[in-house]
Design a protein around this motif. Structure first.
Motif, PDB file in Angstrom:
ATOM      1  N   THR B  15     101.914  -1.255 -30.650  1.00  0.00           N
ATOM      2  CA  THR B  15     101.069  -0.185 -31.175  1.00  0.00           C
ATOM      3  C   THR B  15      99.935  -0.750 -32.024  1.00  0.00           C
ATOM      4  O   THR B  15      98.772  -0.343 -31.884  1.00  0.00           O
ATOM      5  CB  THR B  15     101.902   0.789 -32.023  1.00  0.00           C
ATOM      6  OG1 THR B  15     103.026   1.237 -31.267  1.00  0.00           O
ATOM      7  CG2 THR B  15     101.073   1.985 -32.446  1.00  0.00           C
ATOM      8  N   ALA B  16     100.266  -1.691 -32.885  1.00  0.00           N
ATOM      9  CA  ALA B  16      99.245  -2.311 -33.734  1.00  0.00           C
ATOM     10  C   ALA B  16      98.167  -2.965 -32.873  1.00  0.00           C
ATOM     11  O   ALA B  16      96.966  -2.797 -33.115  1.00  0.00           O
ATOM     12  CB  ALA B  16      99.878  -3.338 -34.662  1.00  0.00           C
ATOM     13  N   SER B  17      98.611  -3.682 -31.857  1.00  0.00           N
ATOM     14  CA  SER B  17      97.663  -4.360 -30.980  1.00  0.00           C
ATOM     15  C   SER B  17      96.749  -3.366 -30.278  1.00  0.00           C
ATOM     16  O   SER B  17      95.527  -3.552 -30.211  1.00  0.00           O
ATOM     17  CB  SER B  17      98.438  -5.186 -29.948  1.00  0.00           C
ATOM     18  OG  SER B  17      97.580  -5.618 -28.930  1.00  0.00           O
ATOM     19  N   SER B  18      97.329  -2.296 -29.775  1.00  0.00           N
ATOM     20  CA  SER B  18      96.537  -1.300 -29.064  1.00  0.00           C
ATOM     21  C   SER B  18      95.580  -0.569 -30.000  1.00  0.00           C
ATOM     22  O   SER B  18      94.406  -0.355 -29.663  1.00  0.00           O
ATOM     23  CB  SER B  18      97.461  -0.296 -28.374  1.00  0.00           C
ATOM     24  OG  SER B  18      96.709   0.706 -27.739  1.00  0.00           O
ATOM     25  N   LEU B  19      96.065  -0.216 -31.175  1.00  0.00           N
ATOM     26  CA  LEU B  19      95.198   0.465 -32.148  1.00  0.00           C
ATOM     27  C   LEU B  19      94.020  -0.431 -32.530  1.00  0.00           C
ATOM     28  O   LEU B  19      92.879   0.027 -32.635  1.00  0.00           O
ATOM     29  CB  LEU B  19      95.989   0.824 -33.404  1.00  0.00           C
ATOM     30  CG  LEU B  19      96.972   1.985 -33.304  1.00  0.00           C
ATOM     31  CD1 LEU B  19      97.772   2.093 -34.610  1.00  0.00           C
ATOM     32  CD2 LEU B  19      96.262   3.294 -33.013  1.00  0.00           C
ATOM     33  N   ALA B  20      94.314  -1.718 -32.705  1.00  0.00           N
ATOM     34  CA  ALA B  20      93.278  -2.655 -33.164  1.00  0.00           C
ATOM     35  C   ALA B  20      92.181  -2.828 -32.122  1.00  0.00           C
ATOM     36  O   ALA B  20      91.012  -2.999 -32.459  1.00  0.00           O
ATOM     37  CB  ALA B  20      93.901  -4.000 -33.510  1.00  0.00           C
ATOM     38  N   THR B  21      92.557  -2.779 -30.857  1.00  0.00           N
ATOM     39  CA  THR B  21      91.557  -3.043 -29.818  1.00  0.00           C
ATOM     40  C   THR B  21      91.027  -1.776 -29.163  1.00  0.00           C
ATOM     41  O   THR B  21      89.848  -1.696 -28.842  1.00  0.00           O
ATOM     42  CB  THR B  21      92.149  -3.946 -28.717  1.00  0.00           C
ATOM     43  OG1 THR B  21      93.307  -3.300 -28.170  1.00  0.00           O
ATOM     44  CG2 THR B  21      92.553  -5.281 -29.272  1.00  0.00           C
ATOM     45  N   ALA B  22      91.893  -0.788 -28.977  1.00  0.00           N
ATOM     46  CA  ALA B  22      91.487   0.398 -28.207  1.00  0.00           C
ATOM     47  C   ALA B  22      91.253   1.633 -29.070  1.00  0.00           C
ATOM     48  O   ALA B  22      90.647   2.594 -28.597  1.00  0.00           O
ATOM     49  CB  ALA B  22      92.538   0.701 -27.147  1.00  0.00           C
ATOM     50  N   GLY B  23      91.745   1.631 -30.288  1.00  0.00           N
ATOM     51  CA  GLY B  23      91.576   2.814 -31.132  1.00  0.00           C
ATOM     52  C   GLY B  23      92.698   3.829 -30.967  1.00  0.00           C
ATOM     53  O   GLY B  23      93.595   3.643 -30.142  1.00  0.00           O
ATOM     54  N   TYR B  24      92.635   4.879 -31.759  1.00  0.00           N
ATOM     55  CA  TYR B  24      93.735   5.846 -31.824  1.00  0.00           C
ATOM     56  C   TYR B  24      93.927   6.648 -30.543  1.00  0.00           C
ATOM     57  O   TYR B  24      95.032   6.736 -30.009  1.00  0.00           O
ATOM     58  CB  TYR B  24      93.512   6.807 -32.992  1.00  0.00           C
ATOM     59  CG  TYR B  24      94.573   7.880 -33.096  1.00  0.00           C
ATOM     60  CD1 TYR B  24      95.800   7.606 -33.675  1.00  0.00           C
ATOM     61  CD2 TYR B  24      94.349   9.162 -32.602  1.00  0.00           C
ATOM     62  CE1 TYR B  24      96.784   8.573 -33.772  1.00  0.00           C
ATOM     63  CE2 TYR B  24      95.325  10.142 -32.687  1.00  0.00           C
ATOM     64  CZ  TYR B  24      96.541   9.851 -33.270  1.00  0.00           C
ATOM     65  OH  TYR B  24      97.505  10.803 -33.351  1.00  0.00           O
ATOM     66  N   THR B  25      92.873   7.220 -30.037  1.00  0.00           N
ATOM     67  CA  THR B  25      93.000   8.102 -28.879  1.00  0.00           C
ATOM     68  C   THR B  25      93.458   7.348 -27.643  1.00  0.00           C
ATOM     69  O   THR B  25      94.311   7.831 -26.894  1.00  0.00           O
ATOM     70  CB  THR B  25      91.665   8.801 -28.593  1.00  0.00           C
ATOM     71  OG1 THR B  25      91.213   9.441 -29.785  1.00  0.00           O
ATOM     72  CG2 THR B  25      91.822   9.841 -27.506  1.00  0.00           C
ATOM     73  N   ALA B  26      92.888   6.174 -27.437  1.00  0.00           N
ATOM     74  CA  ALA B  26      93.237   5.401 -26.247  1.00  0.00           C
ATOM     75  C   ALA B  26      94.629   4.791 -26.354  1.00  0.00           C
ATOM     76  O   ALA B  26      95.165   4.294 -25.372  1.00  0.00           O
ATOM     77  CB  ALA B  26      92.201   4.312 -26.014  1.00  0.00           C
ATOM     78  N   THR B  27      95.194   4.819 -27.536  1.00  0.00           N
ATOM     79  CA  THR B  27      96.556   4.323 -27.707  1.00  0.00           C
ATOM     80  C   THR B  27      97.539   5.443 -27.405  1.00  0.00           C
ATOM     81  O   THR B  27      97.847   6.270 -28.249  1.00  0.00           O
ATOM     82  CB  THR B  27      96.772   3.813 -29.146  1.00  0.00           C
ATOM     83  OG1 THR B  27      95.888   2.730 -29.403  1.00  0.00           O
ATOM     84  CG2 THR B  27      98.202   3.351 -29.347  1.00  0.00           C
ATOM     85  N   THR B  28      98.017   5.495 -26.174  1.00  0.00           N
ATOM     86  CA  THR B  28      98.943   6.545 -25.774  1.00  0.00           C
ATOM     87  C   THR B  28     100.365   6.012 -25.803  1.00  0.00           C
ATOM     88  O   THR B  28     100.594   4.803 -25.712  1.00  0.00           O
ATOM     89  CB  THR B  28      98.635   7.057 -24.363  1.00  0.00           C
ATOM     90  OG1 THR B  28      98.891   6.012 -23.426  1.00  0.00           O
ATOM     91  CG2 THR B  28      97.186   7.492 -24.246  1.00  0.00           C
ATOM     92  N   VAL B  29     101.292   6.941 -25.944  1.00  0.00           N
ATOM     93  CA  VAL B  29     102.699   6.553 -25.974  1.00  0.00           C
ATOM     94  C   VAL B  29     103.069   5.840 -24.671  1.00  0.00           C
ATOM     95  O   VAL B  29     103.811   4.860 -24.666  1.00  0.00           O
ATOM     96  CB  VAL B  29     103.586   7.791 -26.188  1.00  0.00           C
ATOM     97  CG1 VAL B  29     105.060   7.403 -26.127  1.00  0.00           C
ATOM     98  CG2 VAL B  29     103.270   8.439 -27.519  1.00  0.00           C
ATOM     99  N   LYS B  30     102.516   6.327 -23.587  1.00  0.00           N
ATOM    100  CA  LYS B  30     102.804   5.713 -22.291  1.00  0.00           C
ATOM    101  C   LYS B  30     102.293   4.263 -22.232  1.00  0.00           C
ATOM    102  O   LYS B  30     102.988   3.373 -21.755  1.00  0.00           O
ATOM    103  CB  LYS B  30     102.157   6.538 -21.179  1.00  0.00           C
ATOM    104  CG  LYS B  30     102.645   6.177 -19.799  1.00  0.00           C
ATOM    105  CD  LYS B  30     101.994   7.056 -18.737  1.00  0.00           C
ATOM    106  CE  LYS B  30     102.453   6.666 -17.338  1.00  0.00           C
ATOM    107  NZ  LYS B  30     101.680   7.401 -16.306  1.00  0.00           N
TER     108      LYS B  30
END
Lengths: 205, 205
Positions: B15-30
């Motif tokens: 999650t941290a990695s995804s948030l850092a690179t893609a941001g909140y919206t693009a970070t989906t649970v899937k």
DNA sequence: GATTAAATCTAGTACGCACTAGAAAAGTCA
DNA sequence: TGACTTTTCTAGTGCGTACTAGATTTAATC
């Protein structure tokens, strides 16, 4: 032919306002439509997609910021100090982005939350904008009033960054004005916060 | 009891990695689940909602930044110049947010794109963090090495802003390191870019 | 006022999202 | 091994999203 232009403008304004305050994701086609008393489907008569609409708002935002800075620089006397140019540009930017309309604010605010296509378009506009600042810094260094031991590109991005981030905390209601923020950025970045002698030796990067 | 902790950690990291690179919206649970080779539904065995998960990542991020700055300050000699403390803190922040792990980066990156609940939680963490900087600036002003004619709160936010915005342009691959960025911010903000005499007179806001 | 064009609406589609319920599998320990 | 617990999966729900098609209304023109 008239009606269409007016509604089109209303849509752009509503979108800019929503982007500036709510951000990209929270700005839905439906919410835009509601703001101006329309159905969401009607938006698509004027714009082919949400991102085309958003893209146009962002373009207007950069254009307005560029115009504001350019105009401020044009009013300088011919024999101005390069630092004065930097000061005028910084304050103009601050006023455009913090105190100005929704368009420049939307531009800065949504930076970093856009889908890839729009990000690319966005960055292109910022690149052009950055050239203004590159020139200002180059002038200062080459005429000897600004230090030459700093990486100019990094310096430019730090100045712009300090100004852009201000959108996250600046409150128009408080006693500190947009121009005050600009003046502070200038004072800190050009004159420094230090009293008297500089603190440590020069860097080279 | 072991297995659970390990997967939980994997989820947080992803999650941290995804948030850092893609941001909140693009970070989906899937997308988080896919990264660690799970089904999205399995995430909910470890976290009750996406926002609880994200909130925990953000908290870890602020904690790490605070720790990094605190540790750097603790290593200073007792009789240090207040400007040196500022310098050390700025560089520590830069290294934590730019060169450090995904957690502090996620924290800064998603600032301004979170839903209201998380924004509130986020701001609280930043407020605590801001107090460290308030103290550093106060020390400098009160001991006479930093100018007293600037609004300290504005000055603090400008410094932090310059550092936070760097996440938008900093590229770890380039020759400029995170510490270099910190050093530049310090040089500009404390010593100023100007050569010799300050450019114009003091402000009072 | 009738005819045509412009603008908006009603009603719907497809899709991705966070999230749920219960079955299945994997791990734990006697 | 067998009983039990922990963890993961399969399969699905409901909702909000951007967007579309075609009918309907509003405005402009002769």
């Amino acid at each position: 032919m008239k009606k269409s232009d007016r509604t089109r403008q209303d849509i752009l304004d509503a979108t800019a306002s929503s982007l500036a305050t709510a951000g990209y994701t929270a700005t839905t086609v439906k919410s835009i439509a509601e703001t101006i008393g329309m159905q969401d489907a009607s938006i698509y008569y004027h714009f082919s997609s949400k991102d085309e609409l958003v893209g146009e708002v962002l373009d207007i935002g950069t254009a307005r910021a560029v115009t504001a800075v350019d105009r401020a620089l044009a009013e300088l006397p011919d024999d101005h100090d390069p630092r004065e140019a930097l000061r005028v540009a910084i304050i103009a930017h601050a006023e455009a982005v913090l105190g100005g309309g929704d368009y420049p604010r939307a531009n800065v605010r949504t930076f970093g939350q856009l889908p890839p296509d729009l990000t690319h378009r966005h960055r292109q506009g910022h690149r052009n904008y950055g050239q203004i600042w590159t020139r200002l810094i180059d002038d200062g260094v080459e005429s000897g009033v600004l230090r030459g031991d700093l990486n100019r590109s990094v310096a430019r991005l730090i100045i712009i960054g300090a100004l852009c981030w201000a959108i996250e905390w600046f409150d128009a209601g408080e006693e500190v004005s947009a121009a005050d923020v600009g003046e502070h950025v200038f004072q800190m970045v050009v004159n420094g916060m230090s009293v008297g002698q500089p603190h440590s030796t020069a860097v080279s990067v």
